[in-house]
Design a protein around this motif. Structure first.
Motif, PDB file in Angstrom:
ATOM      1  N   GLN A 103      34.236  47.725  45.928  1.00  0.00           N
ATOM      2  CA  GLN A 103      32.915  47.861  45.328  1.00  0.00           C
ATOM      3  C   GLN A 103      32.866  47.299  43.909  1.00  0.00           C
ATOM      4  N   ALA A 104      34.008  47.398  43.201  1.00  0.00           N
ATOM      5  CA  ALA A 104      34.032  46.956  41.803  1.00  0.00           C
ATOM      6  C   ALA A 104      34.313  45.469  41.645  1.00  0.00           C
ATOM      7  N   LEU A 105      34.536  44.755  42.746  1.00  0.00           N
ATOM      8  CA  LEU A 105      34.890  43.337  42.659  1.00  0.00           C
ATOM      9  C   LEU A 105      33.641  42.480  42.650  1.00  0.00           C
ATOM     10  N   ASP A 106      33.667  41.431  41.835  1.00  0.00           N
ATOM     11  CA  ASP A 106      32.557  40.492  41.873  1.00  0.00           C
ATOM     12  C   ASP A 106      32.732  39.543  43.055  1.00  0.00           C
ATOM     13  N   VAL A 107      31.734  38.676  43.256  1.00  0.00           N
ATOM     14  CA  VAL A 107      31.725  37.830  44.452  1.00  0.00           C
ATOM     15  C   VAL A 107      32.915  36.880  44.473  1.00  0.00           C
ATOM     16  N   ASP A 188      45.533  47.515  42.602  1.00  0.00           N
ATOM     17  CA  ASP A 188      44.667  46.882  41.608  1.00  0.00           C
ATOM     18  C   ASP A 188      43.203  47.170  41.889  1.00  0.00           C
ATOM     19  N   ASP A 189      42.832  47.142  43.175  1.00  0.00           N
ATOM     20  CA  ASP A 189      41.449  47.437  43.541  1.00  0.00           C
ATOM     21  C   ASP A 189      41.080  48.869  43.186  1.00  0.00           C
ATOM     22  N   GLU A 190      41.994  49.792  43.486  1.00  0.00           N
ATOM     23  CA  GLU A 190      41.736  51.196  43.163  1.00  0.00           C
ATOM     24  C   GLU A 190      41.603  51.381  41.655  1.00  0.00           C
ATOM     25  N   LEU A 191      42.473  50.721  40.899  1.00  0.00           N
ATOM     26  CA  LEU A 191      42.413  50.830  39.444  1.00  0.00           C
ATOM     27  C   LEU A 191      41.108  50.261  38.905  1.00  0.00           C
ATOM     28  N   ASN A 192      40.681  49.105  39.407  1.00  0.00           N
ATOM     29  CA  ASN A 192      39.422  48.511  38.963  1.00  0.00           C
ATOM     30  C   ASN A 192      38.245  49.417  39.298  1.00  0.00           C
ATOM     31  N   ALA A 193      38.300  50.030  40.487  1.00  0.00           N
ATOM     32  CA  ALA A 193      37.222  50.930  40.882  1.00  0.00           C
ATOM     33  C   ALA A 193      37.149  52.139  39.960  1.00  0.00           C
ATOM     34  N   ARG A 194      38.311  52.706  39.603  1.00  0.00           N
ATOM     35  CA  ARG A 194      38.328  53.865  38.699  1.00  0.00           C
ATOM     36  C   ARG A 194      37.834  53.481  37.312  1.00  0.00           C
ATOM     37  N   VAL A 195      38.229  52.295  36.833  1.00  0.00           N
ATOM     38  CA  VAL A 195      37.778  51.836  35.518  1.00  0.00           C
ATOM     39  C   VAL A 195      36.261  51.677  35.508  1.00  0.00           C
ATOM     40  N   GLU A 197      34.123  53.183  37.422  1.00  0.00           N
ATOM     41  CA  GLU A 197      33.527  54.512  37.509  1.00  0.00           C
ATOM     42  C   GLU A 197      33.566  55.228  36.160  1.00  0.00           C
ATOM     43  N   SER A 198      34.685  55.100  35.451  1.00  0.00           N
ATOM     44  CA  SER A 198      34.809  55.718  34.121  1.00  0.00           C
ATOM     45  C   SER A 198      33.834  55.088  33.142  1.00  0.00           C
ATOM     46  N   ASN A 199      33.661  53.778  33.228  1.00  0.00           N
ATOM     47  CA  ASN A 199      32.720  53.097  32.344  1.00  0.00           C
ATOM     48  C   ASN A 199      31.276  53.562  32.596  1.00  0.00           C
ATOM     49  N   ARG A 200      30.934  53.741  33.851  1.00  0.00           N
ATOM     50  CA  ARG A 200      29.578  54.207  34.165  1.00  0.00           C
ATOM     51  C   ARG A 200      29.346  55.612  33.642  1.00  0.00           C
TER      52      ARG A 200
END
Length: 204
Positions: A103-107, A188-195, A197-200
């Motif tokens: 979900q956190a990845l761009d196209v 890496d995907d999980e980490l990006n997703a958590r980051v 989520e934390s930013n939001r």
């Protein structure tokens, strides 16, 4: 565009085999997208096959003199290895095809990630094919052995078995690296997703 001969062949076989041909063509495209890489893959394949085929052919006279028990032990072990590798690869391919938290990845990142997963799946599919070929060839050699066919037939079949087995073993050594790469990408995907989520949450 598909090759003309491949297109004609696909139209002349049942639909499920036509789909198999299309998938095989796609696998080849992912494994060797450029002419240089195709040539490099072919060179390594020939060298590895020869490394297994030549000693196997030279030892065919000795293998033909094996007792039935010794032959069953050797080829039973090879069949067990092939069967174990087939089961492992099927499970690994199913796991490889599952995307992580995208979900956190761009196209563009998602496109690159999907291409890498397809490349891993293509590599694993080739290894799976070699494992199946080794199993079938072992059964063929057992028929040759018990039918008492000429030594030349023993040599040819055993050379193909040895070459295919060498390919299978060498390609199996790639699996730990692929597993690491797969898990590393998922982490890496999980980490990006958590980051994200934390930013939001912080923005709120």
């Amino acid at each position: 565009m598909p090759l003309k001969w491949l297109d004609r062949l696909r139209r002349s076989v049942p639909s499920e085999w036509g789909t198999w041909l299309e998938v095989a063509r796609a696998i080849g495209a992912f494994r060797s997208p450029s002419r240089k890489e195709r040539q490099l893959n072919a060179l390594w394949a020939v060298l590895i096959f020869a490394a297994g085929a030549i000693p196997s052919a030279l030892s065919s006279a000795s293998v033909a003199e094996f007792s039935e028990g010794a032959l069953a032990a050797v080829f039973g072990g090879v069949l067990a290895f092939s069967g174990l590798l087939v089961g492992f690869l099927v499970t690994l391919m199913l796991f490889t095809g599952r995307l992580g938290s995208t979900q956190a990845l761009d196209v563009e990142t998602l496109r690159d990630y999907g291409s890498r997963l397809r490349y891993l799946l293509a590599s694993q599919a080739v290894t799976l094919a070699y494992a199946l070929v080794v199993a079938v060839l072992c059964l063929i050699y057992l028929v040759v052995f018990f039918a008492g066919m000429p030594l030349l037939v023993h040599s040819v079949v055993l050379a193909i078995v040895g070459g295919s087995l060498a390919q299978c073993v060498v390609r199996a050594t790639l699996l730990p690296v692929q597993i690491f790469e797969l898990h590393d990408a998922h982490l890496d995907d999980e980490l990006n997703a958590r980051v994200q989520e934390s930013n939001r949450r912080y923005e709120r």
